[in-house]
Motif scaffolding. Structure first.
Motif, PDB file in Angstrom:
ATOM      1  N   GLY A 147      -1.969  -8.603 -79.993  1.00  0.00           N
ATOM      2  CA  GLY A 147      -3.374  -8.934 -80.203  1.00  0.00           C
ATOM      3  C   GLY A 147      -4.393  -8.039 -79.535  1.00  0.00           C
ATOM      4  N   VAL A 148      -3.940  -6.997 -78.805  1.00  0.00           N
ATOM      5  CA  VAL A 148      -4.910  -6.122 -78.130  1.00  0.00           C
ATOM      6  C   VAL A 148      -5.554  -5.184 -79.160  1.00  0.00           C
ATOM      7  CG1 VAL A 148      -5.263  -4.475 -76.235  1.00  0.00           C
ATOM      8  CG2 VAL A 148      -3.390  -6.123 -76.113  1.00  0.00           C
ATOM      9  N   SER A 149      -6.858  -5.050 -79.076  1.00  0.00           N
ATOM     10  CA  SER A 149      -7.538  -4.115 -79.973  1.00  0.00           C
ATOM     11  C   SER A 149      -7.140  -2.679 -79.589  1.00  0.00           C
ATOM     12  CB  SER A 149      -9.041  -4.338 -79.824  1.00  0.00           C
ATOM     13  OG  SER A 149      -9.711  -3.138 -79.820  1.00  0.00           O
ATOM     14  N   LEU A 150      -6.996  -1.809 -80.588  1.00  0.00           N
ATOM     15  CA  LEU A 150      -6.571  -0.429 -80.296  1.00  0.00           C
ATOM     16  C   LEU A 150      -7.513   0.245 -79.302  1.00  0.00           C
ATOM     17  CD1 LEU A 150      -5.392   1.008 -83.740  1.00  0.00           C
ATOM     18  CD2 LEU A 150      -3.999   0.405 -81.752  1.00  0.00           C
ATOM     19  N   ALA A 151      -8.797  -0.099 -79.403  1.00  0.00           N
ATOM     20  CA  ALA A 151      -9.787   0.521 -78.503  1.00  0.00           C
ATOM     21  C   ALA A 151      -9.595   0.080 -77.064  1.00  0.00           C
ATOM     22  CB  ALA A 151     -11.191   0.159 -78.966  1.00  0.00           C
ATOM     23  N   ASP A 152      -8.808  -0.971 -76.841  1.00  0.00           N
ATOM     24  CA  ASP A 152      -8.593  -1.470 -75.478  1.00  0.00           C
ATOM     25  C   ASP A 152      -7.225  -1.087 -74.926  1.00  0.00           C
ATOM     26  OD1 ASP A 152     -10.939  -2.664 -74.589  1.00  0.00           O
ATOM     27  OD2 ASP A 152     -10.590  -4.455 -75.803  1.00  0.00           O
ATOM     28  N   ILE A 153      -6.544  -0.165 -75.600  1.00  0.00           N
ATOM     29  CA  ILE A 153      -5.244   0.301 -75.083  1.00  0.00           C
ATOM     30  C   ILE A 153      -5.436   1.701 -74.505  1.00  0.00           C
ATOM     31  CG2 ILE A 153      -2.841   0.828 -75.645  1.00  0.00           C
ATOM     32  CD1 ILE A 153      -3.062  -1.136 -77.989  1.00  0.00           C
ATOM     33  N   ASP A 181      -0.150 -13.689 -75.933  1.00  0.00           N
ATOM     34  CA  ASP A 181      -1.441 -13.643 -76.633  1.00  0.00           C
ATOM     35  C   ASP A 181      -2.423 -12.815 -75.800  1.00  0.00           C
ATOM     36  OD1 ASP A 181      -3.740 -13.926 -77.990  1.00  0.00           O
ATOM     37  OD2 ASP A 181      -3.927 -16.099 -77.727  1.00  0.00           O
ATOM     38  N   LEU A 182      -2.613 -11.574 -76.211  1.00  0.00           N
ATOM     39  CA  LEU A 182      -3.437 -10.654 -75.415  1.00  0.00           C
ATOM     40  C   LEU A 182      -4.764 -10.322 -76.093  1.00  0.00           C
ATOM     41  CD1 LEU A 182      -0.598  -8.225 -74.211  1.00  0.00           C
ATOM     42  CD2 LEU A 182      -1.868  -9.844 -72.804  1.00  0.00           C
ATOM     43  N   LYS A 183      -5.198 -11.217 -76.974  1.00  0.00           N
ATOM     44  CA  LYS A 183      -6.487 -10.974 -77.647  1.00  0.00           C
ATOM     45  C   LYS A 183      -7.607 -10.900 -76.599  1.00  0.00           C
ATOM     46  CE  LYS A 183      -8.703 -12.424 -81.871  1.00  0.00           C
ATOM     47  NZ  LYS A 183     -10.008 -12.988 -81.603  1.00  0.00           N
ATOM     48  N   GLY A 202     -18.338  -2.743 -65.891  1.00  0.00           N
ATOM     49  CA  GLY A 202     -19.215  -3.315 -66.921  1.00  0.00           C
ATOM     50  C   GLY A 202     -18.559  -4.402 -67.735  1.00  0.00           C
ATOM     51  N   LYS A 203     -17.257  -4.528 -67.687  1.00  0.00           N
ATOM     52  CA  LYS A 203     -16.609  -5.624 -68.418  1.00  0.00           C
ATOM     53  C   LYS A 203     -15.807  -6.429 -67.401  1.00  0.00           C
ATOM     54  CE  LYS A 203     -16.085  -3.383 -72.900  1.00  0.00           C
ATOM     55  NZ  LYS A 203     -15.093  -2.786 -73.824  1.00  0.00           N
ATOM     56  N   SER A 204     -16.517  -6.955 -66.447  1.00  0.00           N
ATOM     57  CA  SER A 204     -15.879  -7.535 -65.266  1.00  0.00           C
ATOM     58  C   SER A 204     -15.035  -8.775 -65.571  1.00  0.00           C
ATOM     59  CB  SER A 204     -16.992  -7.842 -64.265  1.00  0.00           C
ATOM     60  OG  SER A 204     -16.568  -8.704 -63.317  1.00  0.00           O
ATOM     61  N   GLU A 205     -15.336  -9.461 -66.693  1.00  0.00           N
ATOM     62  CA  GLU A 205     -14.599 -10.693 -67.007  1.00  0.00           C
ATOM     63  C   GLU A 205     -13.319 -10.413 -67.788  1.00  0.00           C
ATOM     64  OE1 GLU A 205     -15.659 -13.630 -65.983  1.00  0.00           O
ATOM     65  OE2 GLU A 205     -17.481 -12.763 -65.134  1.00  0.00           O
ATOM     66  N   GLN A 206     -13.189  -9.212 -68.317  1.00  0.00           N
ATOM     67  CA  GLN A 206     -12.062  -8.946 -69.230  1.00  0.00           C
ATOM     68  C   GLN A 206     -10.727  -8.953 -68.483  1.00  0.00           C
ATOM     69  OE1 GLN A 206     -12.162  -5.074 -71.159  1.00  0.00           O
ATOM     70  NE2 GLN A 206     -11.199  -5.916 -73.005  1.00  0.00           N
ATOM     71  N   PRO A 207      -9.730  -9.706 -68.985  1.00  0.00           N
ATOM     72  CA  PRO A 207      -8.419  -9.656 -68.328  1.00  0.00           C
ATOM     73  C   PRO A 207      -7.747  -8.298 -68.535  1.00  0.00           C
ATOM     74  CG  PRO A 207      -8.394 -11.217 -70.180  1.00  0.00           C
ATOM     75  CD  PRO A 207      -9.778 -10.662 -70.098  1.00  0.00           C
ATOM     76  N   LEU A 208      -7.021  -7.860 -67.509  1.00  0.00           N
ATOM     77  CA  LEU A 208      -6.373  -6.547 -67.558  1.00  0.00           C
ATOM     78  C   LEU A 208      -4.866  -6.711 -67.405  1.00  0.00           C
ATOM     79  CD1 LEU A 208      -8.626  -4.589 -64.990  1.00  0.00           C
ATOM     80  CD2 LEU A 208      -9.046  -4.935 -67.436  1.00  0.00           C
ATOM     81  N   LEU A 209      -4.118  -5.978 -68.231  1.00  0.00           N
ATOM     82  CA  LEU A 209      -2.668  -5.894 -68.053  1.00  0.00           C
ATOM     83  C   LEU A 209      -2.328  -4.439 -67.777  1.00  0.00           C
ATOM     84  CD1 LEU A 209       0.306  -6.787 -68.259  1.00  0.00           C
ATOM     85  CD2 LEU A 209       0.132  -6.508 -70.749  1.00  0.00           C
ATOM     86  N   LEU A 210      -1.594  -4.197 -66.680  1.00  0.00           N
ATOM     87  CA  LEU A 210      -1.210  -2.832 -66.337  1.00  0.00           C
ATOM     88  C   LEU A 210       0.309  -2.760 -66.246  1.00  0.00           C
ATOM     89  CD1 LEU A 210      -3.733  -3.849 -64.201  1.00  0.00           C
ATOM     90  CD2 LEU A 210      -3.931  -1.391 -64.090  1.00  0.00           C
ATOM     91  N   ILE A 211       0.900  -1.823 -66.985  1.00  0.00           N
ATOM     92  CA  ILE A 211       2.360  -1.674 -66.955  1.00  0.00           C
ATOM     93  C   ILE A 211       2.678  -0.221 -66.600  1.00  0.00           C
ATOM     94  CG2 ILE A 211       4.521  -1.949 -68.242  1.00  0.00           C
ATOM     95  CD1 ILE A 211       2.999  -3.729 -70.224  1.00  0.00           C
ATOM     96  N   GLY A 212       3.519  -0.048 -65.581  1.00  0.00           N
ATOM     97  CA  GLY A 212       3.885   1.317 -65.180  1.00  0.00           C
ATOM     98  C   GLY A 212       5.357   1.390 -64.830  1.00  0.00           C
ATOM     99  N   THR A 213       5.953   2.564 -65.077  1.00  0.00           N
ATOM    100  CA  THR A 213       7.327   2.792 -64.626  1.00  0.00           C
ATOM    101  C   THR A 213       7.305   3.939 -63.621  1.00  0.00           C
ATOM    102  OG1 THR A 213       7.626   4.234 -66.541  1.00  0.00           O
ATOM    103  CG2 THR A 213       8.515   1.999 -66.710  1.00  0.00           C
ATOM    104  N   GLN A 225       3.582  -2.697 -79.048  1.00  0.00           N
ATOM    105  CA  GLN A 225       3.757  -4.113 -78.720  1.00  0.00           C
ATOM    106  C   GLN A 225       2.430  -4.742 -78.287  1.00  0.00           C
ATOM    107  OE1 GLN A 225       6.754  -5.676 -79.333  1.00  0.00           O
ATOM    108  NE2 GLN A 225       5.408  -7.451 -79.077  1.00  0.00           N
ATOM    109  N   ALA A 226       1.624  -3.980 -77.560  1.00  0.00           N
ATOM    110  CA  ALA A 226       0.323  -4.503 -77.128  1.00  0.00           C
ATOM    111  C   ALA A 226      -0.522  -4.840 -78.359  1.00  0.00           C
ATOM    112  CB  ALA A 226      -0.393  -3.468 -76.256  1.00  0.00           C
ATOM    113  N   TYR A 227      -0.487  -3.949 -79.339  1.00  0.00           N
ATOM    114  CA  TYR A 227      -1.258  -4.171 -80.560  1.00  0.00           C
ATOM    115  C   TYR A 227      -0.745  -5.420 -81.292  1.00  0.00           C
ATOM    116  CZ  TYR A 227      -3.221  -3.310 -85.175  1.00  0.00           C
ATOM    117  OH  TYR A 227      -3.884  -3.449 -86.356  1.00  0.00           O
TER     118      TYR A 227
END
Ligand SMILES: Cc1cc2nc3c(=O)[nH]c(=O)nc-3n(C[C@H](O)[C@H](O)[C@H](O)COP(=O)(O)OP(=O)(O)OC[C@H]3O[C@@H](n4cnc5c(N)ncnc54)[C@H](O)[C@@H]3O)c2cc1C
Ligand code: FES
Length: 328
Positions: free
Chosen positions: A309-315, A283-285, A191-202, A304-306
């Protein structure tokens, strides 16, 4: 030291004010299911039969479960005498039969279970797996949600770890495990197909991220997708070629394998995955961020994501807490 009297059926147990109810029950050899001991896997859920349980012990439960006085024994420091009971249902909804067991690297296996009664889940969620003897551990689903008949997991061996040593050494094709209903809020939402995604995993934190990426690409996600997979050394990474191939065939998918110690291969970055990601993408707004793996990495990265610029609801995050000891 003050103690509170806990009644479970006919059994009376004393719980000290500075110990969790789970520890008091284990001390008295009560046969109770548990896993993470961190309030995440919910396998230690019990019900208070007289008084409302302490509110911290209900953290993460649905409103319905809270209203019914369910609580997590590993998060419960009783503040008064309690009469408690086991939960009246089990969250183990099906069995799975091991159909694939392969090495991903020296410390991680890919385990695939053929599921007796397939259920709905979102890519990125986790389930609890239970052995015959009741031992329960949480593992993230590593595949997308399209073929529900099979669930795959990446299980990293921990030295001295009860479940992982057994899974690596003894578990074999055809063996059966109980599988819980899916849990967790770290999943791909359509439903949010345009939103950029950052994925970080260890480490094996790649598992849920691989599921999310596969789901996003399958659903035709239009926004940019950046994956940073980190490990201490090159041997802790896996699926490097597969992820690179995916990046070569999907313009919007970008893959960065990262090595924090030792010499990286030419196609890899030197440094911690989260440091490199947040330095490059300052800039991750408007972005959505997924963080999975080592609890320290997950906690630092949330902050760091916050700040970037990332909204808390998007983490979205799943910290791979282990029951005892520590992850290296
Ligand atoms: C939401 C979630 C998702 C997860 N997803 C994954 C996943 O996809 N892949 C994955 O590999 N893991 C995942 N985990 C972690 C997983 O659930 C297990 O915690 C992990 O595999 C270790 O299980 P174990 O039984 O082998 O280790 P445990 O037996 O629980 O031991 C953990 C560590 O503590 C040490 N230890 C045990 N007892 C003691 C003691 N008395 N004193 C000192 N040290 C001790 C052990 O040596 C070991 O290093 C996830 C966890 C959570 C909460
Ligand atoms: S939530 Fe209590 S053991 Fe996992």
């Amino acid at each position: 030291m003050a103690e509170h009297r806990i009644q479970l059926g006919e059994q009376l147990i004393s719980c000290k004010t500075d110990e969790t109810l789970l520890n008091a029950l284990l001390r008295e050899n009560v046969n109770i299911s548990y896993g993470c001991q961190q309030g995440v896997c919910q396998s230690c859920m019990m019900r208070s039969l007289d008084s409302p349980p302490p509110s911290e012990s209900q953290h993460g439960l649905t409103d319905k479960l809270k209203e019914q006085s369910y609580f997590l024994a590993c998060r419960c420091y009783p503040q008064q005498a309690m009469r408690i009971g086991y939960r009246d249902h089990t969250d183990f909804v099906t069995y799975g039969t091991v159909s694939v067991k392969q090495n991903l690297n020296a410390e991680t296996i890919l385990l695939t279970l053929d599921i007796d009664n397939p259920f709905e889940y979102y890519a990125g969620q986790f389930v609890n797996l239970q052995r015959d003897d009741g031992l329960v551990r949480s593992y993230s689903i590593a595949n997308n949600s399209i073929n529900r008949k099979q669930l795959s997991f990446h299980i990293r061996r921990l030295a001295g770890g009860r479940f992982t040593e057994w899974a690596h050494e003894e578990l074999k094709l055809g063996d059966r495990l109980s599988v819980s209903e899916p849990q967790g809020l770290c999943y791909y939402q359509s439903g949010k197909s345009e939103q950029p995604l950052l994925l970080i995993g260890t480490g094996s934190g790649l598992a849920p991220l691989a599921g999310i990426i596969s789901e996003a690409l399958h659903q035709g996600h239009q926004g940019e997708i950046h994956l940073y997979h980190g490990s201490r050394d090159i041997n802790g990474l896996y699926w490097v070629e597969e992820m690179q191939q995916l990046a070569d065939t999907h313009e919007n998918f970008h893959y960065s394998p990262c090595v924090s110690q030792g010499e990286p291969a030419s196609s890899m970055l030197a440094g911690r995955a989260n440091d490199l990601a947040f330095k490059t993408l300052s800039d991750l707004k408007g972005w959505r961020v997924f963080l999975c793996g080592h609890p320290d990495m997950v906690n630092n990265s949330k902050r760091q994501a916050y700040l970037n610029g990332v909204s808390l609801a998007d983490i979205y995050a799943d910290a791979f807490h282990v029951a005892s000891g520590s992850l290296d």
